[in-house]
Design a protein around this motif. Structure first.
Motif, PDB file in Angstrom:
ATOM      1  N   LEU A  59       0.828  -1.201   0.000  1.00 53.96           N
ATOM      2  CA  LEU A  59       0.000   0.000   0.000  1.00 53.96           C
ATOM      3  C   LEU A  59       0.865   1.255   0.000  1.00 53.96           C
ATOM      4  O   LEU A  59       0.587   2.227  -0.714  1.00 53.96           O
ATOM      5  N   TYR A  60       1.908   1.240   0.823  1.00 55.05           N
ATOM      6  CA  TYR A  60       2.814   2.387   0.934  1.00 55.05           C
ATOM      7  C   TYR A  60       3.483   2.665  -0.410  1.00 55.05           C
ATOM      8  O   TYR A  60       3.477   3.800  -0.903  1.00 55.05           O
ATOM      9  N   TYR A  61       4.038   1.630  -1.004  1.00 55.36           N
ATOM     10  CA  TYR A  61       4.767   1.793  -2.264  1.00 55.36           C
ATOM     11  C   TYR A  61       3.837   2.260  -3.381  1.00 55.36           C
ATOM     12  O   TYR A  61       4.143   3.217  -4.111  1.00 55.36           O
ATOM     13  N   GLU A  62       2.711   1.607  -3.512  1.00 56.41           N
ATOM     14  CA  GLU A  62       1.820   1.925  -4.621  1.00 56.41           C
ATOM     15  C   GLU A  62       1.130   3.274  -4.437  1.00 56.41           C
ATOM     16  O   GLU A  62       0.852   3.966  -5.423  1.00 56.41           O
TER      17      GLU A  62
ATOM     18  N   HIS B  42       2.485   5.906  -3.084  1.00 57.65           N
ATOM     19  CA  HIS B  42       3.447   6.971  -3.354  1.00 57.65           C
ATOM     20  C   HIS B  42       4.000   6.953  -4.770  1.00 57.65           C
ATOM     21  O   HIS B  42       4.446   7.989  -5.272  1.00 57.65           O
ATOM     22  N   THR B  43       3.977   5.797  -5.434  1.00 56.62           N
ATOM     23  CA  THR B  43       4.634   5.701  -6.730  1.00 56.62           C
ATOM     24  C   THR B  43       3.683   5.486  -7.907  1.00 56.62           C
ATOM     25  O   THR B  43       4.041   5.791  -9.045  1.00 56.62           O
ATOM     26  N   GLY B  44       2.500   4.922  -7.641  1.00 56.70           N
ATOM     27  CA  GLY B  44       1.606   4.576  -8.732  1.00 56.70           C
ATOM     28  C   GLY B  44       2.084   3.370  -9.517  1.00 56.70           C
ATOM     29  O   GLY B  44       1.569   3.069 -10.597  1.00 56.70           O
ATOM     30  N   ARG B  45       3.071   2.657  -8.980  1.00 57.96           N
ATOM     31  CA  ARG B  45       3.619   1.480  -9.621  1.00 57.96           C
ATOM     32  C   ARG B  45       3.202   0.220  -8.861  1.00 57.96           C
ATOM     33  O   ARG B  45       2.792   0.295  -7.700  1.00 57.96           O
ATOM     34  N   GLU B  46       3.360  -0.922  -9.514  1.00 58.26           N
ATOM     35  CA  GLU B  46       3.034  -2.190  -8.870  1.00 58.26           C
ATOM     36  C   GLU B  46       4.216  -2.679  -8.039  1.00 58.26           C
ATOM     37  O   GLU B  46       5.317  -2.889  -8.568  1.00 58.26           O
ATOM     38  N   TRP B  47       3.975  -2.838  -6.755  1.00 57.95           N
ATOM     39  CA  TRP B  47       5.017  -3.307  -5.836  1.00 57.95           C
ATOM     40  C   TRP B  47       5.436  -4.727  -6.194  1.00 57.95           C
ATOM     41  O   TRP B  47       4.604  -5.609  -6.371  1.00 57.95           O
ATOM     42  N   GLY B  48       6.739  -4.952  -6.354  1.00 65.24           N
ATOM     43  CA  GLY B  48       7.256  -6.286  -6.604  1.00 65.24           C
ATOM     44  C   GLY B  48       7.334  -6.686  -8.059  1.00 65.24           C
ATOM     45  O   GLY B  48       7.803  -7.787  -8.362  1.00 65.24           O
ATOM     46  N   SER B  49       6.916  -5.833  -8.979  1.00 61.13           N
ATOM     47  CA  SER B  49       6.940  -6.195 -10.391  1.00 61.13           C
ATOM     48  C   SER B  49       8.303  -5.868 -11.000  1.00 61.13           C
ATOM     49  O   SER B  49       9.015  -4.972 -10.558  1.00 61.13           O
ATOM     50  N   ALA B  50       8.656  -6.605 -12.046  1.00 63.66           N
ATOM     51  CA  ALA B  50       9.910  -6.349 -12.747  1.00 63.66           C
ATOM     52  C   ALA B  50       9.890  -4.976 -13.408  1.00 63.66           C
ATOM     53  O   ALA B  50      10.918  -4.314 -13.523  1.00 63.66           O
ATOM     54  N   GLU B  51       8.702  -4.543 -13.846  1.00 64.75           N
ATOM     55  CA  GLU B  51       8.581  -3.227 -14.487  1.00 64.75           C
ATOM     56  C   GLU B  51       8.924  -2.109 -13.502  1.00 64.75           C
ATOM     57  O   GLU B  51       9.483  -1.084 -13.881  1.00 64.75           O
ATOM     58  N   SER B  52       8.590  -2.315 -12.234  1.00 68.14           N
ATOM     59  CA  SER B  52       8.842  -1.289 -11.225  1.00 68.14           C
ATOM     60  C   SER B  52      10.284  -1.314 -10.732  1.00 68.14           C
ATOM     61  O   SER B  52      10.879  -0.266 -10.456  1.00 68.14           O
ATOM     62  N   HIS B  53      10.846  -2.503 -10.613  1.00 64.47           N
ATOM     63  CA  HIS B  53      12.140  -2.642  -9.939  1.00 64.47           C
ATOM     64  C   HIS B  53      13.286  -3.075 -10.844  1.00 64.47           C
ATOM     65  O   HIS B  53      14.430  -3.159 -10.401  1.00 64.47           O
TER      66      HIS B  53
END
Length: 210
Positions: free
Chosen positions: A165-168, A170-181
């Protein structure tokens, strides 16, 4: 913008991400920033470490700010300042500034705190996410916190939900996805040592390009 290399590590709770960060920092002889960011932010905000820790990597303050505590005085909002800004938001903003200052100073490792997103304009960042299988995470958390398997799994689900919840938020990205990280490592398949070896090799390759 800097020339030195930065590593950011996102992680599932109980995956070994913090251990990987610590081992890597020791091997590369560079600083690691994780819970020490809480103390730095707390000092800037002039709040206690305990208050800062309560909302670290959560969006708790956003919910608390919707309720009046006691007499209805806005200054009495739990977790907010006199303007009603949740402590969680102030923590995020303060940590963001600290992360950028530290990244400008030298090579280092950041664990969590949306560091991959905060440093999105930095071309010298190695952004990774660490995960592992449920059974391995339960075993690790049970051993660390001396919990039953059920207690460990309940704790894992709670912390992961907060981090997601915190990551998404603040970032609008999917936490834990390869696209995000950019890079995702399965510790259950590779083992902690192999992940550290891989990240060390990537870091040294990036440093060697200068």
């Amino acid at each position: 913008m800097t020339e030195h290399t930065i590593i950011t590590i996102g992680r599932q709770f109980g995956s070994g991400g913090h251990e990987i960060g610590n081992r890597l920092a020791e091997r590369l002889d560079i600083p690691l920033y994780d819970h020490n960011l809480i103390r730095m932010a707390a000092k800037e905000l002039k709040v206690s470490d305990e208050e800062a820790s309560r909302v670290d990597e959560t969006i708790l303050g956003k919910f608390l700010s919707a309720y009046v505590v006691g007499t209805g005085d806005y200054t009495a909002f739990m977790g907010t300042d006199v303007y009603g800004t949740p402590l969680s938001d102030r923590m995020y903003e303060t940590q963001t500034g600290i992360i950028k200052k530290l990244a400008d100073r030298s090579s280092c490792i950041f664990v969590g705190r949306c560091a991959d997103y905060v440093l999105g304009d930095y071309s010298n960042c190695i952004n990774v996410f660490i995960y592992s299988y449920k059974e391995d995470r339960i075993r690790r958390i049970s051993n660390i916190y001396k919990l039953t398997e059920k207690q460990a799994w309940d704790k894992i689900k709670k912390v992961d939900k907060e981090r997601k919840l915190y990551y998404e938020a603040h970032t609008g990205r999917e936490w834990g996805s390869a696209e995000s990280h950019e890079m995702v490592f399965n510790v259950s398949l590779m083992g902690v040592d192999s992940v550290v070896d891989a990240l060390e090799a990537i870091y040294r390759t990036w440093e060697g390009r200068k």
